[in-house]
Design a protein around this motif. Structure first.
Motif, mmCIF file in Angstrom:
data_model
loop_
_atom_site.group_PDB
_atom_site.id
_atom_site.type_symbol
_atom_site.label_atom_id
_atom_site.label_comp_id
_atom_site.label_asym_id
_atom_site.label_seq_id
_atom_site.Cartn_x
_atom_site.Cartn_y
_atom_site.Cartn_z
ATOM 1 N N GLU A 175 7.049 4.227 -8.879
ATOM 2 C CA GLU A 175 7.153 4.999 -10.114
ATOM 3 C C GLU A 175 8.591 5.486 -10.306
ATOM 4 O OE1 GLU A 175 4.359 8.126 -10.623
ATOM 5 O OE2 GLU A 175 2.629 6.910 -10.018
ATOM 6 N N TYR A 176 9.151 5.169 -11.456
ATOM 7 C CA TYR A 176 10.473 5.662 -11.847
ATOM 8 C C TYR A 176 10.336 6.345 -13.201
ATOM 9 C CZ TYR A 176 12.969 3.055 -8.210
ATOM 10 O OH TYR A 176 13.448 2.595 -7.008
ATOM 11 N N MET A 230 0.840 -1.178 0.000
ATOM 12 C CA MET A 230 0.000 0.000 0.000
ATOM 13 C C MET A 230 0.883 1.238 0.000
ATOM 14 S SD MET A 230 0.919 0.664 3.310
ATOM 15 C CE MET A 230 -0.061 2.072 3.754
ATOM 16 N N THR A 231 0.302 2.345 -0.497
ATOM 17 C CA THR A 231 0.948 3.640 -0.346
ATOM 18 C C THR A 231 0.211 4.384 0.754
ATOM 19 O OG1 THR A 231 -0.462 4.730 -1.995
ATOM 20 C CG2 THR A 231 1.571 3.692 -2.791
ATOM 21 N N LEU A 232 0.939 5.102 1.576
ATOM 22 C CA LEU A 232 0.338 5.782 2.716
ATOM 23 C C LEU A 232 -0.704 6.794 2.253
ATOM 24 C CD1 LEU A 232 0.643 5.774 5.818
ATOM 25 C CD2 LEU A 232 2.126 7.766 5.566
ATOM 26 N N PHE A 233 -0.418 7.494 1.162
ATOM 27 C CA PHE A 233 -1.345 8.516 0.677
ATOM 28 C C PHE A 233 -2.679 7.900 0.264
ATOM 29 C CE2 PHE A 233 -3.206 10.928 -2.826
ATOM 30 C CZ PHE A 233 -3.363 12.178 -2.224
ATOM 31 N N SER A 234 -2.630 6.820 -0.530
ATOM 32 C CA SER A 234 -3.879 6.215 -1.006
ATOM 33 C C SER A 234 -4.661 5.589 0.142
ATOM 34 C CB SER A 234 -3.587 5.177 -2.093
ATOM 35 O OG SER A 234 -2.792 4.125 -1.572
ATOM 36 N N LEU A 235 -3.968 4.946 1.090
ATOM 37 C CA LEU A 235 -4.662 4.355 2.229
ATOM 38 C C LEU A 235 -5.288 5.433 3.096
ATOM 39 C CD1 LEU A 235 -5.407 1.753 3.695
ATOM 40 C CD2 LEU A 235 -3.255 1.931 4.958
ATOM 41 N N SER A 260 25.392 10.275 -14.305
ATOM 42 C CA SER A 260 24.925 11.435 -15.086
ATOM 43 C C SER A 260 24.579 11.087 -16.532
ATOM 44 C CB SER A 260 25.971 12.569 -15.053
ATOM 45 O OG SER A 260 26.190 13.019 -13.734
ATOM 46 N N PHE A 261 24.252 9.817 -16.784
ATOM 47 C CA PHE A 261 23.753 9.445 -18.109
ATOM 48 C C PHE A 261 22.279 9.829 -18.267
ATOM 49 C CE2 PHE A 261 27.190 6.059 -17.834
ATOM 50 C CZ PHE A 261 28.040 6.720 -18.715
ATOM 51 N N LEU A 262 21.590 9.913 -17.127
ATOM 52 C CA LEU A 262 20.194 10.337 -17.129
ATOM 53 C C LEU A 262 19.893 10.978 -15.774
ATOM 54 C CD1 LEU A 262 18.668 8.055 -15.176
ATOM 55 C CD2 LEU A 262 18.765 6.694 -17.260
ATOM 56 N N ARG A 263 18.751 11.663 -15.714
ATOM 57 C CA ARG A 263 18.280 12.250 -14.455
ATOM 58 C C ARG A 263 17.034 11.501 -14.024
ATOM 59 N NH1 ARG A 263 15.273 17.029 -13.390
ATOM 60 N NH2 ARG A 263 15.488 17.704 -15.561
ATOM 61 N N LEU A 264 17.118 10.899 -12.842
ATOM 62 C CA LEU A 264 16.083 9.980 -12.378
ATOM 63 C C LEU A 264 15.217 10.650 -11.320
ATOM 64 C CD1 LEU A 264 15.033 6.995 -12.430
ATOM 65 C CD2 LEU A 264 16.666 6.537 -10.579
ATOM 66 N N GLU A 265 13.911 10.401 -11.389
ATOM 67 C CA GLU A 265 12.967 10.838 -10.362
ATOM 68 C C GLU A 265 12.153 9.631 -9.910
ATOM 69 O OE1 GLU A 265 10.446 14.034 -11.486
ATOM 70 O OE2 GLU A 265 12.044 15.538 -11.445
ATOM 71 N N THR A 266 11.906 9.544 -8.600
ATOM 72 C CA THR A 266 11.124 8.441 -8.043
ATOM 73 C C THR A 266 9.902 8.989 -7.323
ATOM 74 O OG1 THR A 266 12.513 8.505 -6.056
ATOM 75 C CG2 THR A 266 13.101 6.918 -7.769
ATOM 76 N N LYS A 267 8.813 8.230 -7.378
ATOM 77 C CA LYS A 267 7.563 8.629 -6.732
ATOM 78 C C LYS A 267 6.878 7.402 -6.150
ATOM 79 C CE LYS A 267 6.469 12.551 -9.792
ATOM 80 N NZ LYS A 267 5.443 13.108 -10.732
#
Length: 278
Positions: A39-40, A1-6, A106-113
Protein backbone atom coordinates in the motif's frame (compact mmCIF):
# COMPACT_ATOMS: atom_id res chain seq x y z
CA UNK A 1 1.85 -13.00 2.47
CA UNK A 2 1.69 -10.32 5.13
CA UNK A 3 2.76 -11.41 8.60
CA UNK A 4 -0.30 -9.82 10.22
CA UNK A 5 -2.85 -11.58 8.00
CA UNK A 6 -1.07 -14.94 8.24
CA UNK A 7 -0.92 -14.56 12.02
CA UNK A 8 -4.66 -13.83 12.15
CA UNK A 9 -5.54 -16.76 9.89
CA UNK A 10 -3.32 -19.31 11.65
CA UNK A 11 -3.91 -17.98 15.20
CA UNK A 12 -0.14 -17.93 15.78
CA UNK A 13 1.45 -14.87 17.34
CA UNK A 14 3.83 -13.01 15.06
CA UNK A 15 7.08 -13.77 16.90
CA UNK A 16 6.69 -17.58 16.93
CA UNK A 17 5.33 -17.34 13.39
CA UNK A 18 8.58 -15.69 12.29
CA UNK A 19 10.48 -18.52 14.02
CA UNK A 20 8.33 -21.06 12.18
CA UNK A 21 9.13 -19.46 8.82
CA UNK A 22 12.85 -19.55 9.69
CA UNK A 23 12.57 -23.27 10.51
CA UNK A 24 10.85 -23.93 7.18
CA UNK A 25 13.63 -22.03 5.43
CA UNK A 26 16.35 -23.96 7.29
CA UNK A 27 14.68 -27.26 6.35
CA UNK A 28 14.70 -26.27 2.67
CA UNK A 29 10.91 -26.13 2.39
CA UNK A 30 10.63 -22.44 1.49
CA UNK A 31 12.99 -19.70 0.33
CA UNK A 32 12.48 -15.98 1.07
CA UNK A 33 12.72 -13.99 -2.17
CA UNK A 34 11.96 -10.33 -1.43
CA UNK A 35 9.65 -7.98 0.46
CA UNK A 36 7.64 -4.96 -0.60
CA UNK A 37 4.98 -2.59 0.66
CA UNK A 38 1.60 -3.35 -0.88
CA UNK A 39 0.00 0.00 0.00
CA UNK A 40 1.30 3.42 -1.04
CA UNK A 41 -0.61 6.59 -0.33
CA UNK A 42 0.45 10.21 -0.56
CA UNK A 43 -0.69 13.79 -0.17
CA UNK A 44 0.50 16.41 -2.66
CA UNK A 45 2.35 19.45 -1.38
CA UNK A 46 1.16 21.45 -4.41
CA UNK A 47 -1.43 21.23 -7.16
CA UNK A 48 -1.18 18.50 -9.79
CA UNK A 49 -0.49 21.15 -12.44
CA UNK A 50 2.38 22.66 -10.43
CA UNK A 51 3.82 19.20 -9.78
CA UNK A 52 3.79 18.28 -13.47
CA UNK A 53 5.31 21.64 -14.35
CA UNK A 54 8.58 20.69 -12.60
CA UNK A 55 9.41 17.96 -15.14
CA UNK A 56 10.21 17.58 -18.82
CA UNK A 57 7.91 15.76 -21.23
CA UNK A 58 8.97 12.13 -20.60
CA UNK A 59 8.98 12.33 -16.80
CA UNK A 60 5.91 14.55 -16.79
CA UNK A 61 4.02 11.92 -18.78
CA UNK A 62 5.03 9.13 -16.37
CA UNK A 63 4.08 11.16 -13.27
CA UNK A 64 0.77 12.00 -14.90
CA UNK A 65 0.26 8.25 -15.34
CA UNK A 66 0.95 7.72 -11.64
CA UNK A 67 -1.67 10.33 -10.77
CA UNK A 68 -4.13 8.74 -13.19
CA UNK A 69 -3.80 5.44 -11.33
CA UNK A 70 -4.13 7.08 -7.91
CA UNK A 71 -7.52 7.39 -6.22
CA UNK A 72 -8.12 10.67 -4.41
CA UNK A 73 -10.10 10.73 -1.16
CA UNK A 74 -10.26 14.29 0.18
CA UNK A 75 -6.52 15.05 0.45
CA UNK A 76 -4.85 11.62 0.28
CA UNK A 77 -4.19 9.65 -2.90
CA UNK A 78 -4.00 5.82 -2.85
CA UNK A 79 -1.88 4.38 -5.62
CA UNK A 80 -3.63 1.51 -7.40
CA UNK A 81 -0.93 -1.01 -8.29
CA UNK A 82 -3.41 -3.39 -9.93
CA UNK A 83 -4.67 -0.95 -12.55
CA UNK A 84 -1.17 0.47 -13.09
CA UNK A 85 0.41 -2.95 -13.67
CA UNK A 86 -2.39 -3.94 -16.03
CA UNK A 87 -1.32 -1.06 -18.25
CA UNK A 88 2.42 -1.23 -17.50
CA UNK A 89 3.50 -4.80 -16.63
CA UNK A 90 6.91 -5.12 -14.97
CA UNK A 91 6.99 -1.39 -14.13
CA UNK A 92 6.30 -1.73 -10.40
CA UNK A 93 9.86 -0.85 -9.33
CA UNK A 94 9.90 2.22 -11.56
CA UNK A 95 6.62 3.44 -10.01
CA UNK A 96 7.93 2.88 -6.47
CA UNK A 97 11.18 4.66 -7.28
CA UNK A 98 9.28 7.63 -8.73
CA UNK A 99 7.03 7.96 -5.67
CA UNK A 100 10.01 7.73 -3.31
CA UNK A 101 11.86 10.39 -5.33
CA UNK A 102 8.85 12.73 -5.21
CA UNK A 103 8.72 12.22 -1.44
CA UNK A 104 12.44 12.96 -1.00
CA UNK A 105 12.08 16.09 -3.16
CA UNK A 106 9.15 17.24 -0.97
CA UNK A 107 6.73 17.28 -3.90
CA UNK A 108 4.49 14.97 -1.90
CA UNK A 109 4.37 13.19 1.47
CA UNK A 110 4.42 9.43 1.09
CA UNK A 111 3.18 6.76 3.50
CA UNK A 112 3.68 3.00 3.06
CA UNK A 113 1.77 0.13 4.65
CA UNK A 114 1.37 -3.64 4.54
CA UNK A 115 4.87 -5.09 4.29
CA UNK A 116 4.42 -8.14 2.07
CA UNK A 117 6.91 -11.03 2.08
CA UNK A 118 7.31 -13.25 -0.96
CA UNK A 119 8.47 -16.85 -0.52
CA UNK A 120 9.14 -19.62 -2.99
CA UNK A 121 7.95 -23.14 -2.09
CA UNK A 122 10.95 -25.27 -3.03
CA UNK A 123 9.34 -28.71 -3.09
CA UNK A 124 5.96 -30.40 -2.63
CA UNK A 125 5.07 -30.42 1.07
CA UNK A 126 3.23 -33.20 2.88
CA UNK A 127 1.59 -31.30 5.78
CA UNK A 128 1.12 -34.26 8.18
CA UNK A 129 4.76 -35.39 8.72
CA UNK A 130 6.03 -31.82 8.47
CA UNK A 131 3.56 -30.65 11.13
CA UNK A 132 4.60 -33.48 13.45
CA UNK A 133 8.30 -32.72 12.92
CA UNK A 134 7.82 -29.01 13.64
CA UNK A 135 5.66 -29.78 16.68
CA UNK A 136 8.39 -31.99 18.11
CA UNK A 137 11.00 -29.32 17.40
CA UNK A 138 8.99 -26.57 19.10
CA UNK A 139 8.06 -28.88 21.98
CA UNK A 140 11.70 -29.74 22.62
CA UNK A 141 12.60 -26.05 22.55
CA UNK A 142 9.82 -25.33 25.05
CA UNK A 143 11.00 -28.10 27.39
CA UNK A 144 14.58 -26.80 27.21
CA UNK A 145 13.39 -23.32 28.18
CA UNK A 146 11.33 -24.71 31.08
CA UNK A 147 14.32 -26.71 32.30
CA UNK A 148 16.48 -23.61 32.11
CA UNK A 149 13.95 -21.67 34.19
CA UNK A 150 13.85 -24.49 36.75
CA UNK A 151 17.64 -24.42 37.03
CA UNK A 152 17.57 -20.66 37.51
CA UNK A 153 14.98 -20.92 40.28
CA UNK A 154 16.99 -23.69 41.93
CA UNK A 155 20.06 -21.42 41.88
CA UNK A 156 18.12 -18.60 43.54
CA UNK A 157 16.97 -20.97 46.30
CA UNK A 158 20.39 -22.56 46.80
CA UNK A 159 21.93 -22.52 50.27
CA UNK A 160 25.42 -23.06 48.84
CA UNK A 161 27.70 -20.29 47.60
CA UNK A 162 26.19 -18.94 44.39
CA UNK A 163 29.55 -18.31 42.74
CA UNK A 164 30.67 -21.88 43.56
CA UNK A 165 27.40 -23.29 42.18
CA UNK A 166 27.79 -21.31 38.95
CA UNK A 167 31.41 -22.38 38.61
CA UNK A 168 30.38 -26.03 38.94
CA UNK A 169 27.67 -25.49 36.29
CA UNK A 170 30.34 -24.29 33.85
CA UNK A 171 32.75 -27.10 34.75
CA UNK A 172 35.16 -25.19 36.99
CA UNK A 173 35.94 -27.68 39.75
CA UNK A 174 38.77 -25.55 41.18
CA UNK A 175 36.53 -22.66 42.31
CA UNK A 176 36.51 -21.94 46.07
CA UNK A 177 33.53 -23.28 47.99
CA UNK A 178 32.83 -19.80 49.37
CA UNK A 179 33.33 -16.53 47.49
CA UNK A 180 32.55 -14.27 50.44
CA UNK A 181 30.52 -11.88 48.29
CA UNK A 182 27.18 -13.49 47.39
CA UNK A 183 24.01 -13.39 49.47
CA UNK A 184 24.51 -16.98 50.72
CA UNK A 185 28.01 -16.23 51.98
CA UNK A 186 26.58 -13.18 53.75
CA UNK A 187 24.06 -15.42 55.49
CA UNK A 188 21.08 -14.15 53.52
CA UNK A 189 20.03 -16.90 51.08
CA UNK A 190 17.06 -15.99 48.93
CA UNK A 191 13.66 -17.47 49.77
CA UNK A 192 11.04 -17.53 47.06
CA UNK A 193 7.45 -16.89 48.15
CA UNK A 194 5.29 -19.98 48.52
CA UNK A 195 2.98 -20.94 45.70
CA UNK A 196 -0.56 -19.60 46.18
CA UNK A 197 -3.16 -21.96 47.55
CA UNK A 198 -5.41 -22.89 44.67
CA UNK A 199 -8.89 -24.35 44.50
CA UNK A 200 -8.92 -27.73 42.79
CA UNK A 201 -9.80 -27.38 39.12
CA UNK A 202 -12.47 -30.07 39.51
CA UNK A 203 -14.37 -27.74 41.83
CA UNK A 204 -14.46 -24.87 39.31
CA UNK A 205 -17.19 -24.42 36.72
CA UNK A 206 -14.95 -24.06 33.69
CA UNK A 207 -17.96 -24.19 31.38
CA UNK A 208 -19.48 -21.07 32.96
CA UNK A 209 -16.12 -19.27 32.95
CA UNK A 210 -15.80 -19.77 29.18
CA UNK A 211 -19.32 -18.74 28.16
CA UNK A 212 -18.59 -15.04 27.51
CA UNK A 213 -15.84 -15.98 25.07
CA UNK A 214 -17.91 -18.68 23.36
CA UNK A 215 -20.82 -16.25 23.07
CA UNK A 216 -18.58 -13.68 21.39
CA UNK A 217 -17.15 -16.28 19.01
CA UNK A 218 -20.58 -17.70 18.22
CA UNK A 219 -19.27 -21.28 18.02
CA UNK A 220 -17.60 -23.98 20.12
CA UNK A 221 -13.90 -23.35 20.69
CA UNK A 222 -10.93 -25.67 21.13
CA UNK A 223 -9.63 -26.65 24.57
CA UNK A 224 -6.32 -25.02 23.68
CA UNK A 225 -7.90 -21.64 22.92
CA UNK A 226 -10.06 -21.79 26.05
CA UNK A 227 -6.99 -22.69 28.13
CA UNK A 228 -5.14 -19.68 26.77
CA UNK A 229 -8.15 -17.52 27.64
CA UNK A 230 -8.39 -18.74 31.23
CA UNK A 231 -4.60 -18.56 31.76
CA UNK A 232 -4.34 -15.07 30.26
CA UNK A 233 -2.23 -16.00 27.23
CA UNK A 234 -2.92 -13.76 24.25
CA UNK A 235 -3.53 -15.18 20.78
CA UNK A 236 -4.68 -13.43 17.58
CA UNK A 237 -8.17 -14.94 17.84
CA UNK A 238 -8.48 -13.84 21.46
CA UNK A 239 -7.45 -10.33 20.45
CA UNK A 240 -10.12 -10.40 17.73
CA UNK A 241 -12.75 -11.33 20.33
CA UNK A 242 -11.43 -8.68 22.78
CA UNK A 243 -11.08 -11.45 25.33
CA UNK A 244 -8.83 -9.42 27.63
CA UNK A 245 -11.86 -7.27 28.53
CA UNK A 246 -13.88 -10.29 29.69
CA UNK A 247 -14.34 -11.20 33.35
CA UNK A 248 -12.57 -14.55 33.37
CA UNK A 249 -9.62 -13.72 31.14
CA UNK A 250 -6.49 -14.76 33.07
CA UNK A 251 -8.43 -15.91 36.14
CA UNK A 252 -6.49 -19.18 36.16
CA UNK A 253 -3.10 -17.60 35.51
CA UNK A 254 -1.69 -19.15 38.69
CA UNK A 255 -2.53 -22.68 37.53
CA UNK A 256 -0.18 -24.74 35.33
CA UNK A 257 -1.35 -24.36 31.75
CA UNK A 258 -1.08 -28.11 31.06
CA UNK A 259 -3.41 -28.88 33.99
CA UNK A 260 -6.00 -26.34 32.82
CA UNK A 261 -5.89 -27.76 29.31
CA UNK A 262 -6.20 -31.33 30.60
CA UNK A 263 -9.22 -30.34 32.69
CA UNK A 264 -10.88 -28.70 29.69
CA UNK A 265 -10.24 -31.78 27.54
CA UNK A 266 -12.14 -33.86 30.10
CA UNK A 267 -15.14 -31.55 29.86
CA UNK A 268 -17.45 -30.92 26.94
CA UNK A 269 -17.52 -27.13 26.76
CA UNK A 270 -20.58 -26.19 24.76
CA UNK A 271 -22.42 -22.89 24.34
CA UNK A 272 -25.47 -22.40 26.52
CA UNK A 273 -28.74 -21.56 24.75
CA UNK A 274 -28.28 -17.84 25.36
CA UNK A 275 -24.60 -17.69 24.47
CA UNK A 276 -25.21 -18.38 20.76
CA UNK A 277 -27.26 -15.21 20.34
CA UNK A 278 -24.82 -12.66 18.92
Amino acid sequence: MTLFSLSSQSNIRQLPLKTLLVYLNMQGKIKPLYSYYSEYRFVLQMSEADLLGHFNSDRREFIATLLKHSKLARTWYSFDFVSFLNEFPDQRQRAVAALEYLDEASFLRLETKQMTDVFQVLSPIDPAPLSLSLYQQFNQKEQNELNRLSQMLALFESTECLSHTLANYFGDAAAPTQCGHCSVCHGKPATLPPAPELVELERLDLNAMCQDLISKAGKPLSAHLLSCFLCGITLPHLTKYRASKMTYFGKLADYPFAEVRAALLLETILPTDNSMAL
